[in-house]
Enzyme design. Sequence first.
Site, PDB file in Angstrom:
ATOM      1  N   THR A  94       0.856  -1.237  -0.002  1.00 25.26           N
ATOM      2  CA  THR A  94      -0.016  -0.086   0.047  1.00 25.26           C
ATOM      3  C   THR A  94       0.784   1.258  -0.034  1.00 25.26           C
ATOM      4  O   THR A  94       2.009   1.260   0.092  1.00 25.26           O
ATOM      5  CB  THR A  94      -0.795   0.129   1.372  1.00 25.26           C
ATOM      6  OG1 THR A  94      -0.077   0.327   2.373  1.00 25.26           O
ATOM      7  CG2 THR A  94      -1.629  -1.232   1.456  1.00 25.26           C
ATOM      8  N   ASP A 144       8.525  12.769  -3.654  1.00 23.66           N
ATOM      9  CA  ASP A 144       8.899  11.348  -3.596  1.00 23.66           C
ATOM     10  C   ASP A 144      10.541  11.101  -4.010  1.00 23.66           C
ATOM     11  O   ASP A 144      11.130  10.290  -3.323  1.00 23.66           O
ATOM     12  CB  ASP A 144       8.067  10.939  -4.972  1.00 23.66           C
ATOM     13  CG  ASP A 144       7.989   9.464  -5.040  1.00 23.66           C
ATOM     14  OD1 ASP A 144       7.616   8.728  -3.994  1.00 23.66           O
ATOM     15  OD2 ASP A 144       8.295   8.725  -6.192  1.00 23.66           O
ATOM     16  N   LYS A 157      13.291   9.172  -1.573  1.00 23.12           N
ATOM     17  CA  LYS A 157      14.112   8.076  -2.076  1.00 23.12           C
ATOM     18  C   LYS A 157      15.712   8.433  -1.698  1.00 23.12           C
ATOM     19  O   LYS A 157      16.364   7.580  -1.188  1.00 23.12           O
ATOM     20  CB  LYS A 157      13.983   7.927  -3.479  1.00 23.12           C
ATOM     21  CG  LYS A 157      12.599   7.267  -3.897  1.00 23.12           C
ATOM     22  CD  LYS A 157      12.493   7.400  -5.365  1.00 23.12           C
ATOM     23  CE  LYS A 157      10.982   6.627  -5.492  1.00 23.12           C
ATOM     24  NZ  LYS A 157      10.567   6.895  -6.972  1.00 23.12           N
TER      25      LYS A 157
END
Length: 814
Positions: free
Chosen positions: A555, A678, A682
């Site tokens: 998820t 995002d 990372k």
Amino acid sequence: MNVLKFGGTSVGSIENIKKVIEILDNYSKKEPVICVVSAVGGITDKLLRAGEFAQQKNENYLPLFEEIKTIHLSILEGLIPDQNEAAKTYLENKLSSLKSLLDGIHLINELSPKTSDKLVSYGELLSSFIVAETMKSQNLDAVRKNTQDLIVTNNNFTKAEVNYPTSNTNISEYFKNAAQKITILPGFIARSTTGETTTLGRGGSDFTAALVAAALRVNRLEIWTDVSGMYTANPKIVKQAYPIEKLSYREAMELSHFGAKVLYPPSVQPVLSLNIPIHIKNTSDPEAYGTRITNDNSNGFLKAAKAISNISNIALLTLQGTGMIGIPGFSKRLFETLAQEKINVIFITQASSEHSICFGIDEKDAELAASNINITFENEISLKKIDPIIVEKDLSIIALVGDNMKNHQGISGKMFSTLGQNNINIRAIAQGASEKNISAVIAEKDVKKALNAIHERFFEDQTKQLNVFITGVGNVGEKLVEQIHQQKKYLKEQLKINMRIVGLSNSRTMVFNETGLSSKSWKDDLNSGEKASINGFFERVKTLNLRNSIFVDVTANEDVSKIYANYLKESIAVVACNKIACSSTYSNYSQLKNLSIKYNAPFLFETNVGAGLPVIDTLNHLINSGDRITSIQAVLSGSLNFVFNKFDATTKFHDIVKQAQKEGYTEPDPRIDLSGVDVARKILILARESGVEMNLEDIENTSFLTENNHKSSSVDDFYETLITDEAHFQKLYESAKNNNCQLKYVAEFDGKTAKVGLKEIPPQHPFYNLEGKDNIVMFYTQRYREQPLIIKGAGAGAEVTASGLFADIIRIGN
Ligand code: ADP
Ligand code: ASP
Ligand code: MG
């Protein structure tokens, strides 16, 4: 002469009794046979329950009696359909005397051990009658003889002790003159010297057969049951267990003493000294070899540990106190007290400090033992020299058995480390000096997991069972389920990994199947599953308590990520596609990493960066081998790369973003990609994995979006602002084009700090030609100083992300 014993299941149905008769008929063609039978399967328990009901004045004994009656009459009816009047009358008379006995118990409200033995004796009396009558009706040369005329015991009801000399004489005298080819004997029951009905203990028909075999000094004793021999573990608990061809008497005794119910422990004794082999055979599969038990342990060298068994319902009692040290006679007084109450001690350990003695007994004896011990040591307890006895319940003993374990090193280490790896707490350990048996006391709830894990470690050709629980079955999750099912056979054959998906959940429903969800119907099963909940899913995984459990989070949900710690604390591995946990606060990230080490539960998240590309794995390998990361430069957003590769003067920025979302390259909310969050997450994860303590706020993020874009209140609103601000994006494109550059969204880490932002990349740079949704990561390290280590390839998409998750799961398997 042959002695064959048939257990409850073997005489438990019309069909099985027919098989028994066929076996006996075949044997009797060669030489006379003696057949000992148990009660029809389940009848002894029913008789005891009916007796208890009657004694408690509970009328439920009546329907239970009717049930017992119907079972016997219908078996007789099925076996001798015609001309069974005489047999039927006999059976009915017997049953009516059983009914009178139960009525009597009901009336006087009492069930003594003596009456209890009388009551259960009906089981074997009825079954032996049915078998003998059926054989006679088929014109077989059969007779029934009541064992009570042969086996003589003392008056120790429910588990009487045999008078061997008298019983042996009776048995050999009787069979000296027996003319029939087949003799049917009821097992389990006997008679005391004073003429009362007694029994030999639950499971005692095996013992009857052994007594007869020994008295007659036959060549072998056969125990026919519902499994093909003595297995490496109880086959009802361990699916992978298999029959053992050869065992020594000693091994068989240890195993049966420690719960392998297939053989009643005292049965070995009478045949052992005469060296009569015991052969365990399966009534439903007479061709199967079964298990041969002899005094030969020569093959023990090949396999040190032979099997594992368990006994449930154990209470552990501990007597401790400084007053015990150096004072002789404590253990004697303790065990004498237990002996007086006829309490059987199954397990003993004593610490070398003599400060405590710990022993295991049947849970039902715990209260009696505790109160008597406290009386015995009343004086010492009042003087505070020792503590009142401590009683712990809900425990079980597991025992690893093998004659030749003593000749092999590291067996107990292997056993206990397997338990430790599966988060199974060991309460006590006992290992005899002979090292034929290593036993451990563990919680009852862990038994199944413990037996399966130990079995896997010792008795399965290195095959490892992985039990996978997946939450989030969208695009990626669905692909993962398909890939697992597709690769199942290969994994088993090539990697010796047995992988099954035990639980699945989406946001609406969840479904579980301990033996593995079906590869065909899993979607329907999930749709018709129970209501999903994050906690409910965790509770189920925990209660199922399966070895090598792996929780997979597919998820992007923060609440799911918050529950990883719970899984790790149960030694359940976590594989996450969800980036939230690893990019949350540093303290949370490091706590999860620490839990993973502490509980020996892998925490893997390869797909957090570069989808299926082995970015984190490579980074870990570099660090683990002693390298140090000096800098990282990367294009980490497949979606942004897709967008800037497509965007030019002829297209609209809005349309390209829409297309990226439609093709599944962006997060559900594209702002997470376009804002650079995002990518920042990372590079944060890569920096942390490089060994730097960093938080998301520490990362410099120069956004290429407009203020309007940032202020948008919803995804739809955001798309609107992309249309309004098209000119801004065209300007970005223009500038890059004029400088002969490509736009790339770049993440950088210099060993201390990190930043993300849109950059104009010149043609000679490795990023310039990065196509489609590809990612690229360049690691500069102490070893890769001038030329970086480069990883490049598709960095987004359901298929590759699923394969990255799959790789993490397999890493755990290895
Ligand atoms: P019977 O009624 O034939 O005497 P039991 O029920 O007493 O049969 O014993 C057979 C059962 O013992 C098997 O069905 C199995 O469930 C159980 N069992 C426990 N441990 C073992 C083992 N190690 N090997 C085989 N069977 C075992
Ligand atoms: N019928 C008895 C019991 O259930 C004895 C036996 O089956 O061996 O314990
Ligand atoms: Mg049995």
